[in-house]
Motif scaffolding. Structure first.
Motif, PDB file in Angstrom:
ATOM      1  N   MET A 109     -11.515 -24.322 -72.565  1.00  0.00           N
ATOM      2  CA  MET A 109     -11.099 -24.718 -71.077  1.00  0.00           C
ATOM      3  C   MET A 109     -10.327 -23.627 -70.275  1.00  0.00           C
ATOM      4  O   MET A 109      -9.754 -22.614 -70.850  1.00  0.00           O
ATOM      5  N   GLN A 110     -10.605 -23.431 -69.046  1.00  0.00           N
ATOM      6  CA  GLN A 110     -10.149 -22.503 -68.194  1.00  0.00           C
ATOM      7  C   GLN A 110      -8.820 -23.031 -67.859  1.00  0.00           C
ATOM      8  O   GLN A 110      -8.314 -24.032 -67.882  1.00  0.00           O
ATOM      9  N   SER A 111      -7.793 -21.891 -67.235  1.00  0.00           N
ATOM     10  CA  SER A 111      -6.557 -22.320 -66.996  1.00  0.00           C
ATOM     11  C   SER A 111      -6.369 -22.471 -65.322  1.00  0.00           C
ATOM     12  O   SER A 111      -5.381 -22.965 -65.132  1.00  0.00           O
ATOM     13  N   MET A 112      -7.278 -21.740 -64.657  1.00  0.00           N
ATOM     14  CA  MET A 112      -6.787 -21.978 -63.397  1.00  0.00           C
ATOM     15  C   MET A 112      -8.073 -22.694 -62.672  1.00  0.00           C
ATOM     16  O   MET A 112      -9.353 -22.673 -62.984  1.00  0.00           O
ATOM     17  N   TYR A 113      -7.756 -23.912 -61.900  1.00  0.00           N
ATOM     18  CA  TYR A 113      -8.541 -24.735 -61.214  1.00  0.00           C
ATOM     19  C   TYR A 113      -8.483 -24.928 -59.770  1.00  0.00           C
ATOM     20  O   TYR A 113      -7.379 -24.457 -59.181  1.00  0.00           O
ATOM     21  N   ASP A 114      -9.282 -25.391 -59.082  1.00  0.00           N
ATOM     22  CA  ASP A 114      -9.023 -25.503 -57.717  1.00  0.00           C
ATOM     23  C   ASP A 114      -8.305 -26.971 -57.575  1.00  0.00           C
ATOM     24  O   ASP A 114      -7.215 -26.767 -56.691  1.00  0.00           O
ATOM     25  N   VAL A 115      -8.403 -27.749 -58.424  1.00  0.00           N
ATOM     26  CA  VAL A 115      -7.662 -29.084 -58.172  1.00  0.00           C
ATOM     27  C   VAL A 115      -7.332 -29.687 -59.558  1.00  0.00           C
ATOM     28  O   VAL A 115      -8.259 -29.688 -60.446  1.00  0.00           O
ATOM     29  N   ILE A 116      -6.043 -29.917 -59.838  1.00  0.00           N
ATOM     30  CA  ILE A 116      -5.543 -30.576 -60.957  1.00  0.00           C
ATOM     31  C   ILE A 116      -5.177 -31.808 -60.292  1.00  0.00           C
ATOM     32  O   ILE A 116      -4.539 -32.176 -59.514  1.00  0.00           O
ATOM     33  N   ILE A 117      -5.552 -32.969 -61.196  1.00  0.00           N
ATOM     34  CA  ILE A 117      -5.241 -34.362 -60.877  1.00  0.00           C
ATOM     35  C   ILE A 117      -4.489 -34.928 -61.948  1.00  0.00           C
ATOM     36  O   ILE A 117      -4.763 -34.923 -63.067  1.00  0.00           O
ATOM     37  N   ILE A 118      -3.211 -35.309 -61.800  1.00  0.00           N
ATOM     38  CA  ILE A 118      -2.459 -35.840 -62.660  1.00  0.00           C
ATOM     39  C   ILE A 118      -2.835 -37.509 -62.608  1.00  0.00           C
ATOM     40  O   ILE A 118      -2.117 -38.087 -61.656  1.00  0.00           O
ATOM     41  N   GLY A 119      -3.410 -37.916 -63.770  1.00  0.00           N
ATOM     42  CA  GLY A 119      -3.747 -39.467 -63.819  1.00  0.00           C
ATOM     43  C   GLY A 119      -4.970 -39.771 -63.632  1.00  0.00           C
ATOM     44  O   GLY A 119      -5.672 -39.237 -62.911  1.00  0.00           O
ATOM     45  N   GLY A 120      -5.625 -40.298 -64.792  1.00  0.00           N
ATOM     46  CA  GLY A 120      -7.201 -40.697 -64.749  1.00  0.00           C
ATOM     47  C   GLY A 120      -7.320 -42.164 -64.561  1.00  0.00           C
ATOM     48  O   GLY A 120      -8.446 -42.717 -64.813  1.00  0.00           O
ATOM     49  N   GLY A 121      -6.698 -42.851 -63.896  1.00  0.00           N
ATOM     50  CA  GLY A 121      -6.873 -44.220 -63.357  1.00  0.00           C
ATOM     51  C   GLY A 121      -7.836 -44.430 -62.248  1.00  0.00           C
ATOM     52  O   GLY A 121      -8.649 -43.285 -62.011  1.00  0.00           O
ATOM     53  N   PRO A 122      -7.792 -45.322 -61.684  1.00  0.00           N
ATOM     54  CA  PRO A 122      -9.089 -45.601 -60.775  1.00  0.00           C
ATOM     55  C   PRO A 122      -8.730 -44.372 -59.488  1.00  0.00           C
ATOM     56  O   PRO A 122      -9.749 -44.144 -58.713  1.00  0.00           O
ATOM     57  N   ALA A 123      -7.600 -44.213 -59.136  1.00  0.00           N
ATOM     58  CA  ALA A 123      -7.141 -43.204 -58.031  1.00  0.00           C
ATOM     59  C   ALA A 123      -7.608 -41.712 -58.603  1.00  0.00           C
ATOM     60  O   ALA A 123      -8.190 -40.941 -57.828  1.00  0.00           O
TER      61      ALA A 123
END
Length: 310
Positions: free
Chosen positions: A1-15
């Protein structure tokens, strides 16, 4: 996996999962971090029959996997890990986990809500099998049946009124001597109101078969019901990681604008981390889509968010 992303999303529920569909489809490198992918409110829902576009009945886990698979098909990465800390104040956002540190240009917080500190015996085992926290989601499954509603607030009364049009009998269990913020309770022919009554145990193995209570007189009794709806105070947004970095209101909800943006540049929220009008998977998914398009606008320094029609 890379370490730098455009977006990190914390939480994998419906939102969070819905946000990932939109960010990844918008060509933003996307990482979704979730400490418990199969333990959120939707994942524990036994049956869903009102999600738009899905005619067959699904479990919450099945619906979530469909959304997550769609996100993966566009390139989003999903990682099961525990988030230990965040640093969101600078231009680069840092998310620290049990598996290392990840960086992003924007962060979407979709951590949902935390349940009450103490559950009733049998509640966890029978969640989604007769125990519910959502009348809109599950009320129709109890048409013509007997249920119990456990609550101590105006929200609980609203759920009783909604259920009264569906079920044959409601046992309204109120642990306090009065409902918070409610002066009078309307009389309903199919509702029995029990003040100062303490729920002790939800009975049943594979499905709810009854509720054991202690009445105002101190006697124990088993109420025959097919479902138990719980609306006790105690549910709070899962925003502990954000304290001191992102504005929260007095109850811990993120302070967001109509595009789900915080005043901290590059930080967004979606789902039950904000004061949603109703708790529904489709509402959380819509929040995620809005937050994702707002993140795209922020990263590309656009004047307006661009909807994804194609």
């Amino acid at each position: 996996m890379q370490s730098m992303y455009d977006v990190i999303i914390i939480g994998g529920g419906p939102a969070g999962a819905s946000a990932a569909v939109y960010t990844a489809r918008g060509q933003l490198t996307t990482l979704v971090l979730d400490k418990a992918p199969n333990a959120g409110a939707l994942a524990l829902t036994h049956k869903i029959a009102n999600y738009p576009g899905v005619r067959e009945e699904l479990t919450g886990t099945q619906l979530l996997e469909r959304i997550r698979d769609q996100g993966r098909s566009y390139g989003a990465e999903f990682k099961h890990t525990t988030i230990t800390a965040v640093d969101l104040e600078g231009e680069t956002k840092y998310v620290f986990t049990a598996d290392g540190m990840f960086e992003a240009r924007a962060v979407i917080v979709a951590t949902g809500s935390k349940g009450r500190n103490r559950m009733l015996p049998g509640e966890e085992r029978l969640l989604g099998k007769g125990v519910s926290t959502c009348t809109t989601c599950d009320g129709a499954f109890y048409a013509g049946k007997a249920v119990a509603v456990i609550g101590d607030s105006e929200e609980a009364l609203d759920e009783v009124l909604a259920l009264s049009r569906i079920v044959s009998k409601i046992n309204f269990i109120i642990p306090r001597s009065e409902l918070q913020g409610v002066r009078t309770i309307p009389e309903l022919a199919n509702s029995e109101v029990r003040f100062r009554t303490r729920p002790l145990e939800i009975i049943g193995e594979d499905r709810v078969q009854g509720l054991r209570i202690k009445t105002a007189s101190g006697e124990e009794e088993i109420v025959d019901v097919d479902g138990v709806f719980i609306f006790l105070s105690g549910s709070k947004p899962g925003t502990d990681l954000l304290e001191g970095q992102v504005p929260l209101d007095s109850e811990g909800y993120m302070v967001l604008d109509e595009l789900m943006q915080s005043v901290v540049p590059g930080v967004f929220g979606a789902g039950e981390v904000r004061r949603t009008p109703v708790k529904q998977a489709v509402v959380a998914a819509a929040d995620g889509a809005i937050a994702a398009m707002a993140a795209d606008k922020f990263i590309h320094r656009r004047e307006h968010a661009i909807p994804q029609y194609k």
